[in-house]
Design a protein around this motif. Structure first.
Motif, PDB file in Angstrom:
ATOM      1  N   THR A 140     -69.642 179.952 130.097  1.00 31.29           N
ATOM      2  CA  THR A 140     -70.862 180.854 130.388  1.00 31.29           C
ATOM      3  C   THR A 140     -72.080 179.850 130.067  1.00 31.29           C
ATOM      4  OG1 THR A 140     -69.806 182.870 129.607  1.00 31.29           O
ATOM      5  CG2 THR A 140     -72.249 182.828 129.718  1.00 31.29           C
ATOM      6  N   LEU A 141     -71.884 178.942 128.979  1.00 31.07           N
ATOM      7  CA  LEU A 141     -72.976 178.159 128.590  1.00 31.07           C
ATOM      8  C   LEU A 141     -73.166 177.214 129.649  1.00 31.07           C
ATOM      9  CD1 LEU A 141     -72.454 177.723 124.899  1.00 31.07           C
ATOM     10  CD2 LEU A 141     -74.479 179.008 125.955  1.00 31.07           C
ATOM     11  N   THR A 142     -72.238 176.676 130.246  1.00 29.05           N
ATOM     12  CA  THR A 142     -72.511 175.691 131.373  1.00 29.05           C
ATOM     13  C   THR A 142     -72.443 175.992 132.682  1.00 29.05           C
ATOM     14  OG1 THR A 142     -70.072 175.721 131.656  1.00 29.05           O
ATOM     15  CG2 THR A 142     -70.813 174.108 130.209  1.00 29.05           C
ATOM     16  N   GLY A 143     -72.603 177.627 132.718  1.00 31.84           N
ATOM     17  CA  GLY A 143     -72.730 178.245 133.880  1.00 31.84           C
ATOM     18  C   GLY A 143     -74.109 179.070 134.115  1.00 31.84           C
ATOM     19  N   PRO A 144     -74.188 180.448 133.979  1.00 35.32           N
ATOM     20  CA  PRO A 144     -75.064 181.478 134.076  1.00 35.32           C
ATOM     21  C   PRO A 144     -76.106 181.297 133.072  1.00 35.32           C
ATOM     22  CG  PRO A 144     -73.024 182.607 134.583  1.00 35.32           C
ATOM     23  CD  PRO A 144     -72.601 181.177 134.021  1.00 35.32           C
ATOM     24  N   ALA A 145     -75.753 180.806 131.789  1.00 33.95           N
ATOM     25  CA  ALA A 145     -76.461 180.922 130.439  1.00 33.95           C
ATOM     26  C   ALA A 145     -77.058 179.292 130.222  1.00 33.95           C
ATOM     27  CB  ALA A 145     -75.851 181.584 129.391  1.00 33.95           C
ATOM     28  N   ARG A 146     -76.763 178.495 131.150  1.00 31.39           N
ATOM     29  CA  ARG A 146     -77.102 177.321 130.840  1.00 31.39           C
ATOM     30  C   ARG A 146     -78.677 177.062 130.607  1.00 31.39           C
ATOM     31  NH1 ARG A 146     -76.009 173.119 135.837  1.00 31.39           N
ATOM     32  NH2 ARG A 146     -73.833 173.832 135.016  1.00 31.39           N
ATOM     33  N   ASN A 147     -79.463 177.706 131.144  1.00 29.58           N
ATOM     34  CA  ASN A 147     -81.055 177.550 130.844  1.00 29.58           C
ATOM     35  C   ASN A 147     -81.605 178.974 130.153  1.00 29.58           C
ATOM     36  OD1 ASN A 147     -81.385 174.993 132.135  1.00 29.58           O
ATOM     37  ND2 ASN A 147     -81.203 176.243 134.087  1.00 29.58           N
ATOM     38  N   ASP A 148     -80.647 179.589 129.274  1.00 30.91           N
ATOM     39  CA  ASP A 148     -81.163 180.767 128.326  1.00 30.91           C
ATOM     40  C   ASP A 148     -80.913 180.659 127.107  1.00 30.91           C
ATOM     41  OD1 ASP A 148     -81.372 183.183 127.402  1.00 30.91           O
ATOM     42  OD2 ASP A 148     -80.212 184.320 128.823  1.00 30.91           O
ATOM     43  N   PRO A 149     -82.088 180.043 126.458  1.00 29.88           N
ATOM     44  CA  PRO A 149     -81.983 179.837 124.923  1.00 29.88           C
ATOM     45  C   PRO A 149     -81.370 180.840 124.063  1.00 29.88           C
ATOM     46  CG  PRO A 149     -84.078 179.250 126.100  1.00 29.88           C
ATOM     47  CD  PRO A 149     -83.440 179.901 126.858  1.00 29.88           C
ATOM     48  N   ALA A 150     -81.943 182.316 124.278  1.00 27.60           N
ATOM     49  CA  ALA A 150     -81.382 183.220 123.583  1.00 27.60           C
ATOM     50  C   ALA A 150     -79.730 183.148 123.439  1.00 27.60           C
ATOM     51  CB  ALA A 150     -82.247 184.448 123.866  1.00 27.60           C
ATOM     52  N   ALA A 151     -79.411 183.338 124.700  1.00 26.63           N
ATOM     53  CA  ALA A 151     -77.900 183.457 124.817  1.00 26.63           C
ATOM     54  C   ALA A 151     -77.302 182.246 124.417  1.00 26.63           C
ATOM     55  CB  ALA A 151     -77.568 183.636 126.408  1.00 26.63           C
ATOM     56  N   ARG A 152     -77.747 180.926 124.513  1.00 26.09           N
ATOM     57  CA  ARG A 152     -77.380 179.829 123.903  1.00 26.09           C
ATOM     58  C   ARG A 152     -77.141 180.051 122.268  1.00 26.09           C
ATOM     59  NH1 ARG A 152     -80.504 176.280 125.782  1.00 26.09           N
ATOM     60  NH2 ARG A 152     -81.709 175.906 123.913  1.00 26.09           N
ATOM     61  N   ASP A 153     -78.230 180.203 121.698  1.00 31.25           N
ATOM     62  CA  ASP A 153     -78.044 180.548 120.319  1.00 31.25           C
ATOM     63  C   ASP A 153     -77.089 181.505 119.874  1.00 31.25           C
ATOM     64  OD1 ASP A 153     -79.915 178.624 120.015  1.00 31.25           O
ATOM     65  OD2 ASP A 153     -81.786 179.857 119.934  1.00 31.25           O
ATOM     66  N   ARG A 154     -77.108 182.743 120.585  1.00 25.06           N
ATOM     67  CA  ARG A 154     -75.973 183.799 120.318  1.00 25.06           C
ATOM     68  C   ARG A 154     -74.776 183.303 120.321  1.00 25.06           C
ATOM     69  NH1 ARG A 154     -74.078 188.154 122.810  1.00 25.06           N
ATOM     70  NH2 ARG A 154     -75.334 187.740 124.683  1.00 25.06           N
ATOM     71  N   PHE A 155     -74.311 182.653 121.406  1.00 24.87           N
ATOM     72  CA  PHE A 155     -73.039 181.917 121.832  1.00 24.87           C
ATOM     73  C   PHE A 155     -72.437 181.002 120.990  1.00 24.87           C
ATOM     74  CE2 PHE A 155     -73.396 183.670 126.695  1.00 24.87           C
ATOM     75  CZ  PHE A 155     -73.196 185.061 126.120  1.00 24.87           C
ATOM     76  N   LEU A 156     -73.358 180.128 120.683  1.00 23.98           N
ATOM     77  CA  LEU A 156     -73.124 179.158 119.665  1.00 23.98           C
ATOM     78  C   LEU A 156     -72.840 179.388 118.324  1.00 23.98           C
ATOM     79  CD1 LEU A 156     -75.558 176.200 120.718  1.00 23.98           C
ATOM     80  CD2 LEU A 156     -73.078 176.208 120.931  1.00 23.98           C
ATOM     81  N   GLY A 157     -73.375 180.692 117.880  1.00 20.01           N
ATOM     82  CA  GLY A 157     -73.198 181.286 116.764  1.00 20.01           C
ATOM     83  C   GLY A 157     -71.733 181.811 116.607  1.00 20.01           C
ATOM     84  N   ILE A 158     -71.312 182.533 117.697  1.00 18.57           N
ATOM     85  CA  ILE A 158     -70.255 183.123 117.553  1.00 18.57           C
ATOM     86  C   ILE A 158     -69.056 181.995 117.649  1.00 18.57           C
ATOM     87  CG2 ILE A 158     -68.792 184.849 119.158  1.00 18.57           C
ATOM     88  CD1 ILE A 158     -71.225 186.149 120.041  1.00 18.57           C
ATOM     89  N   MET A 159     -69.296 180.985 118.575  1.00 14.86           N
ATOM     90  CA  MET A 159     -68.428 179.890 118.793  1.00 14.86           C
ATOM     91  C   MET A 159     -68.272 179.403 117.257  1.00 14.86           C
ATOM     92  SD  MET A 159     -69.673 178.373 122.393  1.00 14.86           S
ATOM     93  CE  MET A 159     -68.691 176.800 122.438  1.00 14.86           C
TER      94      MET A 159
END
Length: 346
Positions: A140-159
């Motif tokens: 997701t981070l390398t695709g649809p959410a590549r330029n979405d800072p909010a999604a990136r921070d949330r996903f990185l926390g889960i990861m």
């Protein structure tokens, strides 16, 4: 009737042996076979002793001139089914062709193999879940959410949480492996277990304060020095106290009772007892005998949410085995649980 040398040879072998003639009647059986099948008189048809089709087919093959044949039979025991590996071999020199039926109890070996398969399956399952999550978030981070800072921070926390979960699992697996390797090695150094216990409580203070749980200690005013491995016993205390804090209910009290028993029935001698008592929901009696099994969880989802790997109590059990102690678990639904470490007072 068998020749005397054959009688002596059968009697000298510790595994169950049956000698069967060309007409598939018994020529004799040694004592282990008679203990397994009951009294066996010469001349009795084998089919009246063992009715397993696979064995009878193996016997037909051997008596007809074939080579040794192996098969398996399952017999119902008083407490469990017992599995036997049966080898049927030709015997010459008795005036006519006969067959020797040898039975080897493989129940324990098969149990160990089943445990190994279950262990591998459980480890695979425990690792697959966080790995699947990590792979999905990376995609997701390398695709649809590549330029979405909010999604990136949330996903990185889960990861990060999933990576920590895998790290805890690997750590506990390594710890379990080390404990099992050392289980037969008795500790020699005398350690003050009261000091170890208080150190474990101090280390867990941030966890208990975050959960609003008060930890009180009853007893243990004087040092208690016993032969022990300090790192392993610290692990035992930390595991049990942390479980009580996590699952005993926020805002409640965890009590640690330190007592001496003049004679413990299980150890058949004097004992020192460290009981960790919580006032949580309690555990249903059906689960208690299995709590020290690897990966066994009463509530798998809740355990994973709180960071549990399902290996903690298995590690505790093996550590206490090394220290010639035992773990006693008592629990009542709606009242709470008591985990008692019982060690020989030497």
């Amino acid at each position: 009737m068998m020749a005397e040398p054959v009688d002596s040879l059968l009697a000298a072998v510790p595994m169950p042996l049956l000698l069967v003639g060309q007409d598939q009647r018994l020529l004799g059986a040694n004592l282990p076979a008679q203990a397994l099948f009951g009294a066996i008189e010469p001349g009795r048809p084998l089919v009246t002793v063992i009715r397993t089709p696979a064995l009878l087919e193996a016997l037909d093959t051997v008596l007809a001139g074939g080579g040794p044949v192996e098969t398996r039979i399952l017999r119902t025991g008083a407490l469990q089914d017992i599995s036997y590996l049966v080898r049927v071999s030709a015997v010459e020199g008795l005036g006519r062709r006969a067959a020797l039926v040898a039975l080897t109890d493989t129940t324990d070996i098969e149990k160990v193999e089943e445990m190994r398969r279950d262990f591998v399956a459980n480890v695979s399952h425990e690792l697959r879940t966080p790995l699947t999550a990590l792979m999905g978030f990376i995609e997701t981070l390398t695709g649809p959410a590549r330029n979405d800072p909010a999604a990136r921070d949330r996903f990185l926390g889960i990861m990060g949480r999933e990576a920590q979960r895998m790290n805890r699992l690997v750590r506990d697996l390594l710890s379990l492996s080390r404990v099992e390797q050392e289980e037969r090695m008795r500790p020699g150094e005398r350690i003050d277990l009261v000091a170890l216990l208080r150190a474990a409580i101090a280390a867990l203070r941030p966890v208990s304060e975050a959960a609003g749980v008060e930890i009180e200690v009853l007893g243990g005013e004087a040092p208690i020095a016993l032969p022990a491995d300090s790192d392993q016993m610290s692990q035992v205390f930390s595991n049990l106290i942390e479980n009580a804090v996590k699952y005993g209910g926020a805002g409640r009290k965890v009590t640690i009772e330190i007592t001496r028993d003049a004679r413990d029935p299980g150890l058949r001698g004097p004992a020192v007892c460290f009981a960790v008592v919580d006032r949580g929901e309690g555990i249903e009696a059906i689960h208690l005998p299995r709590l020290t099994e690897r990966f066994y969880r009463v509530d798998a989802h809740r355990s994973r949410e709180k960071g549990g790997t399902g290996l903690g109590l298995a590690i505790v059990k093996h550590i206490l085995n090394r220290h010639r102690g035992r773990l006693k678990i008592e629990s009542t639904r709606g009242i709470g649980s008591r985990f008692t470490v019982i060690l020989p007072d030497m």
